[in-house]
Design a protein around this motif. Structure first.
Motif, mmCIF file in Angstrom:
data_model
loop_
_atom_site.group_PDB
_atom_site.id
_atom_site.type_symbol
_atom_site.label_atom_id
_atom_site.label_comp_id
_atom_site.label_asym_id
_atom_site.label_seq_id
_atom_site.Cartn_x
_atom_site.Cartn_y
_atom_site.Cartn_z
ATOM 1 N N PRO A 25 0.809 -1.237 0.000
ATOM 2 C CA PRO A 25 0.000 0.000 0.000
ATOM 3 C C PRO A 25 0.843 1.289 0.000
ATOM 4 O O PRO A 25 0.531 2.234 -0.699
ATOM 5 C CB PRO A 25 -0.827 -0.110 1.278
ATOM 6 N N SER A 26 1.918 1.298 0.760
ATOM 7 C CA SER A 26 2.724 2.521 0.847
ATOM 8 C C SER A 26 3.875 2.545 -0.166
ATOM 9 O O SER A 26 4.486 3.585 -0.389
ATOM 10 C CB SER A 26 3.317 2.664 2.252
ATOM 11 N N LYS A 27 4.171 1.379 -0.761
ATOM 12 C CA LYS A 27 5.315 1.204 -1.657
ATOM 13 C C LYS A 27 6.642 1.468 -0.944
ATOM 14 O O LYS A 27 7.622 1.876 -1.552
ATOM 15 C CB LYS A 27 5.201 2.095 -2.901
ATOM 16 N N LEU A 28 6.667 1.231 0.349
ATOM 17 C CA LEU A 28 7.867 1.476 1.150
ATOM 18 C C LEU A 28 8.301 0.205 1.859
ATOM 19 O O LEU A 28 7.550 -0.763 1.948
ATOM 20 C CB LEU A 28 7.592 2.577 2.180
ATOM 21 N N CYS A 29 9.499 0.240 2.387
ATOM 22 C CA CYS A 29 10.036 -0.879 3.144
ATOM 23 C C CYS A 29 9.409 -0.898 4.534
ATOM 24 O O CYS A 29 9.399 0.119 5.232
ATOM 25 C CB CYS A 29 11.552 -0.727 3.253
ATOM 26 N N GLY A 30 8.923 -2.057 4.925
ATOM 27 C CA GLY A 30 8.316 -2.196 6.238
ATOM 28 C C GLY A 30 9.313 -2.193 7.382
ATOM 29 O O GLY A 30 8.937 -2.019 8.540
ATOM 30 N N ILE A 31 10.594 -2.369 7.056
ATOM 31 C CA ILE A 31 11.648 -2.374 8.081
ATOM 32 C C ILE A 31 12.775 -1.419 7.681
ATOM 33 O O ILE A 31 13.948 -1.702 7.910
ATOM 34 C CB ILE A 31 12.191 -3.797 8.325
ATOM 35 N N TYR A 32 12.449 -0.304 7.091
ATOM 36 C CA TYR A 32 13.436 0.593 6.491
ATOM 37 C C TYR A 32 14.625 0.894 7.410
ATOM 38 O O TYR A 32 15.774 0.779 6.996
ATOM 39 C CB TYR A 32 12.778 1.895 6.048
ATOM 40 N N ASN A 33 14.387 1.259 8.636
ATOM 41 C CA ASN A 33 15.488 1.600 9.544
ATOM 42 C C ASN A 33 16.346 0.392 9.914
ATOM 43 O O ASN A 33 17.494 0.552 10.316
ATOM 44 C CB ASN A 33 14.970 2.280 10.813
ATOM 45 N N GLU A 34 15.812 -0.811 9.773
ATOM 46 C CA GLU A 34 16.551 -2.039 10.070
ATOM 47 C C GLU A 34 16.780 -2.873 8.816
ATOM 48 O O GLU A 34 17.088 -4.059 8.902
ATOM 49 C CB GLU A 34 15.784 -2.893 11.097
ATOM 50 N N ARG A 35 16.633 -2.267 7.642
ATOM 51 C CA ARG A 35 16.736 -3.021 6.390
ATOM 52 C C ARG A 35 18.119 -3.658 6.249
ATOM 53 O O ARG A 35 19.094 -3.193 6.820
ATOM 54 C CB ARG A 35 16.429 -2.127 5.194
ATOM 55 N N PRO A 36 18.204 -4.728 5.453
ATOM 56 C CA PRO A 36 19.486 -5.412 5.263
ATOM 57 C C PRO A 36 20.522 -4.489 4.609
ATOM 58 O O PRO A 36 20.173 -3.559 3.875
ATOM 59 C CB PRO A 36 19.134 -6.565 4.316
ATOM 60 N N ASP A 37 21.776 -4.791 4.848
ATOM 61 C CA ASP A 37 22.853 -3.986 4.284
ATOM 62 C C ASP A 37 22.791 -3.906 2.767
ATOM 63 O O ASP A 37 23.103 -2.874 2.186
ATOM 64 C CB ASP A 37 24.219 -4.546 4.701
ATOM 65 N N ILE A 38 22.385 -4.977 2.093
ATOM 66 C CA ILE A 38 22.325 -4.980 0.632
ATOM 67 C C ILE A 38 21.342 -3.936 0.103
ATOM 68 O O ILE A 38 21.467 -3.461 -1.014
ATOM 69 C CB ILE A 38 21.994 -6.397 0.082
ATOM 70 N N CYS A 39 20.407 -3.534 0.909
ATOM 71 C CA CYS A 39 19.407 -2.545 0.511
ATOM 72 C C CYS A 39 19.855 -1.108 0.780
ATOM 73 O O CYS A 39 19.126 -0.169 0.487
ATOM 74 C CB CYS A 39 18.091 -2.817 1.234
ATOM 75 N N ARG A 40 21.012 -0.941 1.327
ATOM 76 C CA ARG A 40 21.544 0.383 1.670
ATOM 77 C C ARG A 40 22.549 0.810 0.604
ATOM 78 O O ARG A 40 23.712 0.406 0.629
ATOM 79 C CB ARG A 40 22.190 0.341 3.049
#
Length: 95
Positions: free
Chosen positions: A45-60
């Protein structure tokens, strides 16, 4: 004496969510696949990461640049390469 501070590198993400919907395409992100190619942490619904602040390193993007690509490319070159990948995903989404 004034010491200059390094400004954080910020990737110009449009937050379209398309990279999160294609995690099955890269070996490095395939473990995030919920079974349909979409990241298990992607909030549709938001098109965002549900764990953005804790997202995996590969996503940074900035972290991957510092760890892996900074010796090969400038930040600007790296951003251009990532934006090309983004544009490709966006072109595939409209077909």
């Amino acid at each position: 004496m004034c010491q200059s501070k390094k400004l954080p590198q910020v990737f110009p993400c449009s937050q379209c969510g398309l990279c999160c919907q294609q995690v099955h395409l890269a070996t490095e992100t395939s473990y995030l696949d919920r079974g349909d190619g979409v990241c298990r942490h992607y909030d549709e619904p938001s098109k965002l990461c549900g764990i953005y602040n804790e997202r995996p390193d590969i996503c940074r993007v900035d972290l991957q640049f510092d760890r892996t690509y900074s010796k090969q490319y400038s930040w600007d070159e790296y951003v251009v390469m990532n934006l090309i990948a983004c544009e490709f995903l966006q072109s595939q989404d409209t077909q």
